[in-house]
Motif scaffolding. Structure first.
Motif, PDB file in Angstrom:
ATOM      1  N   ALA A 298      31.872-148.273 -52.970  1.00  0.00           N
ATOM      2  CA  ALA A 298      30.548-148.864 -53.199  1.00  0.00           C
ATOM      3  C   ALA A 298      30.186-149.809 -52.054  1.00  0.00           C
ATOM      4  O   ALA A 298      29.041-149.866 -51.617  1.00  0.00           O
ATOM      5  N   LYS A 299      31.182-150.536 -51.581  1.00  0.00           N
ATOM      6  CA  LYS A 299      30.926-151.504 -50.518  1.00  0.00           C
ATOM      7  C   LYS A 299      30.495-150.797 -49.226  1.00  0.00           C
ATOM      8  O   LYS A 299      29.693-151.302 -48.456  1.00  0.00           O
ATOM      9  N   ASN A 300      31.030-149.637 -49.033  1.00  0.00           N
ATOM     10  CA  ASN A 300      30.767-148.910 -47.800  1.00  0.00           C
ATOM     11  C   ASN A 300      29.563-147.977 -47.897  1.00  0.00           C
ATOM     12  O   ASN A 300      29.086-147.462 -46.905  1.00  0.00           O
ATOM     13  N   TYR A 301      29.104-147.779 -49.121  1.00  0.00           N
ATOM     14  CA  TYR A 301      28.088-146.744 -49.377  1.00  0.00           C
ATOM     15  C   TYR A 301      26.751-147.035 -48.682  1.00  0.00           C
ATOM     16  O   TYR A 301      26.276-148.162 -48.674  1.00  0.00           O
ATOM     17  N   LYS A 302      26.208-145.987 -48.113  1.00  0.00           N
ATOM     18  CA  LYS A 302      24.860-146.087 -47.539  1.00  0.00           C
ATOM     19  C   LYS A 302      24.022-144.991 -48.195  1.00  0.00           C
ATOM     20  O   LYS A 302      24.532-143.912 -48.490  1.00  0.00           O
ATOM     21  N   LYS A 303      22.751-145.288 -48.375  1.00  0.00           N
ATOM     22  CA  LYS A 303      21.858-144.311 -49.000  1.00  0.00           C
ATOM     23  C   LYS A 303      21.953-142.977 -48.248  1.00  0.00           C
ATOM     24  O   LYS A 303      21.950-142.970 -47.015  1.00  0.00           O
ATOM     25  N   GLY A 304      22.070-141.909 -48.976  1.00  0.00           N
ATOM     26  CA  GLY A 304      22.164-140.601 -48.320  1.00  0.00           C
ATOM     27  C   GLY A 304      23.587-140.087 -48.250  1.00  0.00           C
ATOM     28  O   GLY A 304      23.820-138.913 -47.982  1.00  0.00           O
ATOM     29  N   ASP A 305      24.557-140.968 -48.490  1.00  0.00           N
ATOM     30  CA  ASP A 305      25.952-140.517 -48.506  1.00  0.00           C
ATOM     31  C   ASP A 305      26.209-139.630 -49.721  1.00  0.00           C
ATOM     32  O   ASP A 305      25.590-139.804 -50.772  1.00  0.00           O
ATOM     33  N   VAL A 306      27.132-138.723 -49.542  1.00  0.00           N
ATOM     34  CA  VAL A 306      27.584-137.905 -50.669  1.00  0.00           C
ATOM     35  C   VAL A 306      29.028-138.312 -50.945  1.00  0.00           C
ATOM     36  O   VAL A 306      29.839-138.355 -50.029  1.00  0.00           O
ATOM     37  N   ILE A 307      29.322-138.616 -52.189  1.00  0.00           N
ATOM     38  CA  ILE A 307      30.686-139.064 -52.518  1.00  0.00           C
ATOM     39  C   ILE A 307      31.384-137.954 -53.296  1.00  0.00           C
ATOM     40  O   ILE A 307      30.848-137.456 -54.284  1.00  0.00           O
ATOM     41  N   TRP A 308      32.557-137.596 -52.847  1.00  0.00           N
ATOM     42  CA  TRP A 308      33.279-136.502 -53.522  1.00  0.00           C
ATOM     43  C   TRP A 308      34.670-137.015 -53.912  1.00  0.00           C
ATOM     44  O   TRP A 308      35.502-137.286 -53.044  1.00  0.00           O
ATOM     45  N   ILE A 309      34.897-137.130 -55.186  1.00  0.00           N
ATOM     46  CA  ILE A 309      36.164-137.653 -55.710  1.00  0.00           C
ATOM     47  C   ILE A 309      37.067-136.467 -56.057  1.00  0.00           C
ATOM     48  O   ILE A 309      36.599-135.496 -56.650  1.00  0.00           O
ATOM     49  N   HIS A 310      38.345-136.607 -55.732  1.00  0.00           N
ATOM     50  CA  HIS A 310      39.257-135.498 -55.987  1.00  0.00           C
ATOM     51  C   HIS A 310      40.417-135.857 -56.900  1.00  0.00           C
ATOM     52  O   HIS A 310      41.122-136.838 -56.670  1.00  0.00           O
ATOM     53  N   ASP A 311      40.570-135.040 -57.907  1.00  0.00           N
ATOM     54  CA  ASP A 311      41.787-134.904 -58.685  1.00  0.00           C
ATOM     55  C   ASP A 311      42.095-135.972 -59.726  1.00  0.00           C
ATOM     56  O   ASP A 311      41.399-136.970 -59.851  1.00  0.00           O
ATOM     57  N   TYR A 312      43.203-135.714 -60.431  1.00  0.00           N
ATOM     58  CA  TYR A 312      43.503-136.476 -61.647  1.00  0.00           C
ATOM     59  C   TYR A 312      43.887-137.915 -61.386  1.00  0.00           C
ATOM     60  O   TYR A 312      43.933-138.714 -62.317  1.00  0.00           O
ATOM     61  N   HIS A 313      44.153-138.255 -60.152  1.00  0.00           N
ATOM     62  CA  HIS A 313      44.523-139.641 -59.849  1.00  0.00           C
ATOM     63  C   HIS A 313      43.333-140.585 -59.994  1.00  0.00           C
ATOM     64  O   HIS A 313      43.509-141.777 -60.162  1.00  0.00           O
ATOM     65  N   LEU A 314      42.127-140.049 -59.903  1.00  0.00           N
ATOM     66  CA  LEU A 314      40.938-140.915 -59.794  1.00  0.00           C
ATOM     67  C   LEU A 314      39.853-140.535 -60.808  1.00  0.00           C
ATOM     68  O   LEU A 314      38.668-140.522 -60.491  1.00  0.00           O
ATOM     69  N   LEU A 315      40.273-140.258 -62.024  1.00  0.00           N
ATOM     70  CA  LEU A 315      39.303-139.769 -63.012  1.00  0.00           C
ATOM     71  C   LEU A 315      38.239-140.805 -63.377  1.00  0.00           C
ATOM     72  O   LEU A 315      37.146-140.458 -63.810  1.00  0.00           O
TER      73      LEU A 315
END
Ligand SMILES: O=P(O)(O)OC[C@H]1O[C@@H](O)[C@H](O)[C@@H](O)[C@@H]1O
Length: 921
Positions: A298-315
């Motif tokens: 969130a701190k690094n996020y800029k409008k237009g970014d796409v965030i892709w979370i992977h796998d069971y470690h980060l549900l």
């Protein structure tokens, strides 16, 4: 006993990196022999956490990047990494640096070693460290200090240094004095890394930022050094570092991930009496680490970014991010299997996990089965509506769910196969096993991969078919990212038994390597194998089998077209279907027969099966996976980007008024319950309509420019009774099942009543089952819909839960009959799938268009519930098509919506047509 106390493995075990990266801002104390401490991975994410898989990936569309600068070795960027697809002129030191090429699944703790340096050893089965149980930060810190001191002294001894360290010289400082190199982590999700790498190479991904943790203990690093490393990784490797304490990461990964989520997602309920799995001590660490990721992103996020979370470690990360970044485009992909709801519901924090995942705009799974399980689990446990395409949350937000199987990158594999080491090893293996048929396998030695079952099947095969005894060798590579001593001992016993009974002086039928092998050796094995045998008890995909198919093309060895024996419980089984020999790993005699079938298979059959599988592997490749997923995510985000009521503007009466007045013809469609009447759920018994509503409607209709409709879930006769004092009013009954055109006396059936008669019979028995179990609940039959009403249930919470199951049950049973069951307030509404308010409003506009009357210039739709969204969508379509000049859609209350404006109170408080026009107060 905290992870930080684990002394790092001896330096002698560190593969010598081709070059080292010198840290300029920390005190420089070069290590002897050019060796260095590895702190990170150039593809963080691969080393996200202790042996973690890639975690989150941010990409900024439209920007440019120098992919090679980050990921490929370069003379003036001395990182200890060599990746495939480089145009290297010199021969990569494959045999010397076994990490020199990538593979899909880096699940070994060391590349040809038993312990890797840049990943702390796992202790998943050990009791939780006291730091976790006591939450004693101070104690943990003390332990970490001691351990680090011990670790450093080990290093010193090995290096033969004679410096005298005193207690006053902080070990943290000492640690920070060393140089470090940035290396790819040994553990993690290689399949993901390869896919992202391939997508970048193919031009599908322009810029990316990995987000991950360091693949080494961090407590011993002082703050300036941590900052320094993070800065270096951000600037030079486009990687954001998430710092969490070693004990938090240990609790998160080795405990919550590895002893709870991993087994449960693979259908293993950890119910061993000694298991600590269901103690929630490690849940807090899971939350903490997920929060740390969300904060960092969130701190690094800029409008237009796409965030892709992977796998069971980060549900939990999608949900945490949705709170922080309501508008963001967030995707989630689960690389593992997703279990049936009956298994998932065993998790103590099941709702929290589901809600976490549902923060994404799109959720991707490897197979339709996992998708279906997820949808069903959401519907059962959260009591939300699940459709074929996703989940409709209580606030109206739609979360897309779809299948998107991951694949390998055949192009890079092709290049790796050309390396001379591979052909050298092909020759070595062929010489060694001349005249034998080799069955190959490489699996993690955990309870999921079915190694025990495989060897037992092989033993049965040797017993049942002794004619093969001297002719066949099973080479089983058993790697592990976590230790399970019990399983290791059991498997070792079976291996010993097989070999002691079936070996001869000249032949050993089972070669069992409890270690990983060099990647070149692995490729050589896949090349010469007669057959690959995968007996996972559950597995998200199984990319080893995809690599096997590519290696069997006969390019580097006589054409083999080796058959694939594949557990039907892997994602790859759905991909390959019966082109593989599908087996149930618990059915030992079936597996034994499969081995025989594979070894005896005639060449034409082998070739036919192989060709079909080869086409699939090539087509369903890593780049394809990336493209399909990201495009679908983009679509999902655009179509259903969150428009919750806080972001939808309040209805501006002053802007609506001129539009209203300008129009010569107006169409006004008002929902009844919750909109015109400020109370009531569809299950309430309505006796009368408030006089105020009647007055408003009469006022509106009095203006000849207005055509007015009211829509409701009530039956036609009820509506007639309610609105008899308003003449000329149009009505939509049973949520679109019936239409009474404005000014007409005749109701039209939009629903198929014959069809209703057919399906309602079957449904009654299902509903009756639940009525008997929920005291106070009842079934209400309407003309084309059924209502399951539990508003009078004593135990509303219990009723809510059971209603979720009931909805699921109905949607499952009636999928082919076009019948849909959706939750409503204190009940379920069951009707024909295509029958909704949008269908009825469409009918109204079609009629207007066809008649000489034409469409109006002003359209106002006001509603408050999910069913009204169909009408909003219809209105927006007309607006977009330019058919109606001014369209105003309004929703009441706080919820996500497609409407363009909101009101907080009932309509009657705002509208008054007494002056001959819509008067705005
Ligand atoms: O870090 P772990 O839990 O050992 O897993 C690494 C990867 O291992 C693979 O086998 C799994 O399919 C992935 O889902 C996982 O991310």
């Amino acid at each position: 006993d905290a992870p930080s106390s684990s002394p790092p493995p001896e330096r002698a075990e560190v593969p010598k990196p081709p070059s080292t990266f010198s840290q300029s801002t920390v005190p420089q104390t070069p290590l002897p022999d050019g060796q260095s401490v590895s702190l990170f991975t150039p593809a963080p994410g691969i080393g996200a956490g202790i042996g973690q898989s890639p975690s989150a990936l941010i990409q900024t569309p439209g920007a440019t990047t120098d992919h090679e600068k980050i990921f490929l070795p370069h003379v003036d960027r001395p990182i200890s990494l060599t990746l495939p697809r480089t145009n290297q002129t010199s021969r990569p030191a494959l045999a010397r640096d076994p990490r020199a090429i990538s593979r899909h699944d880096l699940h070994s703790p060391g590349w040809g070693k038993t312990i890797g340096w840049n990943q702390p050893p796992s202790r998943a089965k050990s009791p939780p460290p006291s730091s976790i149980l006591k939450h004693a930060a101070a104690e943990a810190k003390d332990k970490a200090d001691k351990a680090a001191a011990a670790a450093m002294s080990t290093l010193q001894t090995k290096r033969g240094r004679q410096h005298k360290r005193t207690r006053t010289f902080s070990h943290e400082r000492r640690f920070s004095e060393y140089n470090y190199t940035v290396e790819r982590a040994l553990l993690g999700n290689g399949g993901l890394f390869n896919a992202i790498d391939a997508a970048a190479e193919a031009g599908s991904l322009e810029e990316k930022t990995w987000v991950g943790t360091l693949g080494c203990p961090v407590d011993v690093l002082d703050d300036p050094l941590k900052e320094n490393i993070a800065e270096k990784l951000e600037n030079d490797y486009d990687s954001l570092t998430v710092y969490v304490s070693d004990s938090d990461l240990n609790g998160h990964y080795e405990h919550y991930c590895k002893t709870i989520l991993w087994p449960v997602f693979h259908y293993q309920i950890p119910d061993h009496p000694k298991s600590k799995a269901y103690e929630d001590h490690s849940w807090v660490f899971y939350v903490k680490v997920n929060e740390a990721f969300a904060d960092r992103i969130a701190k690094n996020y800029k409008k237009g970014d796409v965030i892709w979370i992977h796998d069971y470690h980060l549900l939990l990360v999608p949900g945490l991010l949705r709170q922080r970044l309501p508008e963001a485009e967030i995707g989630f992909f689960l690389h593992t299997a997703f279990p049936s709801s009956e298994i998932f519901r065993c998790l103590a924090v099941r709702s929290e996990l589901l809600e976490g995942i549902l923060g994404a705009n799109m959720i991707g799974f490897q197979t339709d089965e996992y998708c279906h399980h997820f949808l069903q689990t959401c519907s059962r446990l959260l009591n939300v509506e699940a459709t074929k395409y996703g989940v409709i949350l209580e606030d109206g937000r739609f979360v897309h769910v779809s299948t998107c199987p991951v694949g390998i990158d055949p192009k890079s594999l092709e290049q790796q196969r050309r390396l001379p080491e591979v052909s050298e090893w092909v020759q070595i293996i062929l010489d060694k096993y001349r005249g034998k048929q080799i069955i190959v396998a490489r699996d993690k030695l955990d309870n999921i991969r079915g190694v025990r079952q495989k060897i037992l099947s092989y033993e049965l095969f040797l017993n049942k078919y002794p004619e093969y005894k001297d002719k066949v060798v099973l080479i089983q590579i058993a790697t592990s990212s976590t230790e399970d001593p019990e399983l290791s001992a059991t498997v070792a016993d079976i291996v010993t038994r097989v070999n002691s009974i079936h070996s001869t002086l000249a032949h050993q039928p089972l070669v069992f390597l409890k270690q990983d092998i060099d990647f070149a050796q692995y490729l050589a094995l896949l090349t010469v194998a007669e057959c690959l045998m995968i007996t996972s008890l559950r597995e998200g995909m199984n990319l080893t089998s995809h690599e096997f198919v590519i290696c069997q093309d006969g390019q580097f060895c006589d054409a083999k077209y080796g058959p694939l024996i594949l557990s039907e419980f892997t994602g790859s089984a759905t991909v390959f279907g019966h082109n593989a020999i599908l087996v149930n790993p618990w059915h030992y005699s079936q597996c034994a027969a499969a081995i025989k079938q594979a070894l005896d298979m005639p060449l034409p059959e082998k070739e036919r099966r192989w060709k079909a599988m080869h086409d699939i592997v090539v087509k369903q490749n890593a780049v394809e996976w990336f493209d399909t997923y990201t495009k679908a995510l983009d679509r999902a985000w655009k179509e259903h980007s969150i428009r919750d009521s806080t972001s939808v503007p309040r209805l501006s009466l002053s802007s609506v008024k001129p539009k209203y007045l300008k129009a010569e013809k107006r169409l006004i469609i008002l929902d009844y319950e919750g909109t015109l009447a400020s109370w009531g759920s569809p299950t309430d018994i309505i006796l009368t309509t408030p006089k105020r509503s009647i007055d408003v409607l009469n006022d509106l209709i009095e203006d000849k420019k207005n055509t007015v409709y009211v829509m409701s879930s009530r039956m036609p006769e009820e509506m007639e009774r309610l609105f008899s004092p308003v003449s000329g009013l149009g009505m939509i009954a049973e949520n679109g099942g019936f239409l009474l055109e404005a000014g007409s006396d005749e109701w039209e059936e939009l629903a198929n009543l014959e069809h209703f008669k057919n399906w309602k019979g079957g449904l009654r028995s299902i509903l009756q089952y639940y009525v008997e179990r929920i005291e106070g609940s009842k079934i209400e039959e309407r003309h084309c819909s059924l209502i399951f009403d539990y508003s009078d249930a004593d135990d509303r919470a219990g009723a809510f839960k059971q209603a979720g199951e009931c909805a699921n049950h109905i949607n499952d049973a009636c999928r082919d009959q076009n019948v849909n069951c959706v939750p409503i307030e204190d009940g379920l509404f069951i009707s024909e799938m295509e029958v909704n308010k949008g269908l009825a409003t469409q009918m109204i506009s079609d009629r207007m268009e066809k008649s000489g009357m034409g469409l109006p210039e002003f359209l106002l739709v006001i509603g408050d519930s999910r069913e009204d969204e169909y009408a909003f969508n219809w209105a927006h379509k007309l607006e977009k098509a330019g058919k109606i000049r001014d369209v105003v859609t309004v929703t009441l209350g706080a919820r996500s919506t497609e409407a363009s404006a909101t009101l907080t109170q009932g309509v009657t408080g705002k509208f008054d047509g007494s002056s001959g026009y819509l008067k705005l107060r």
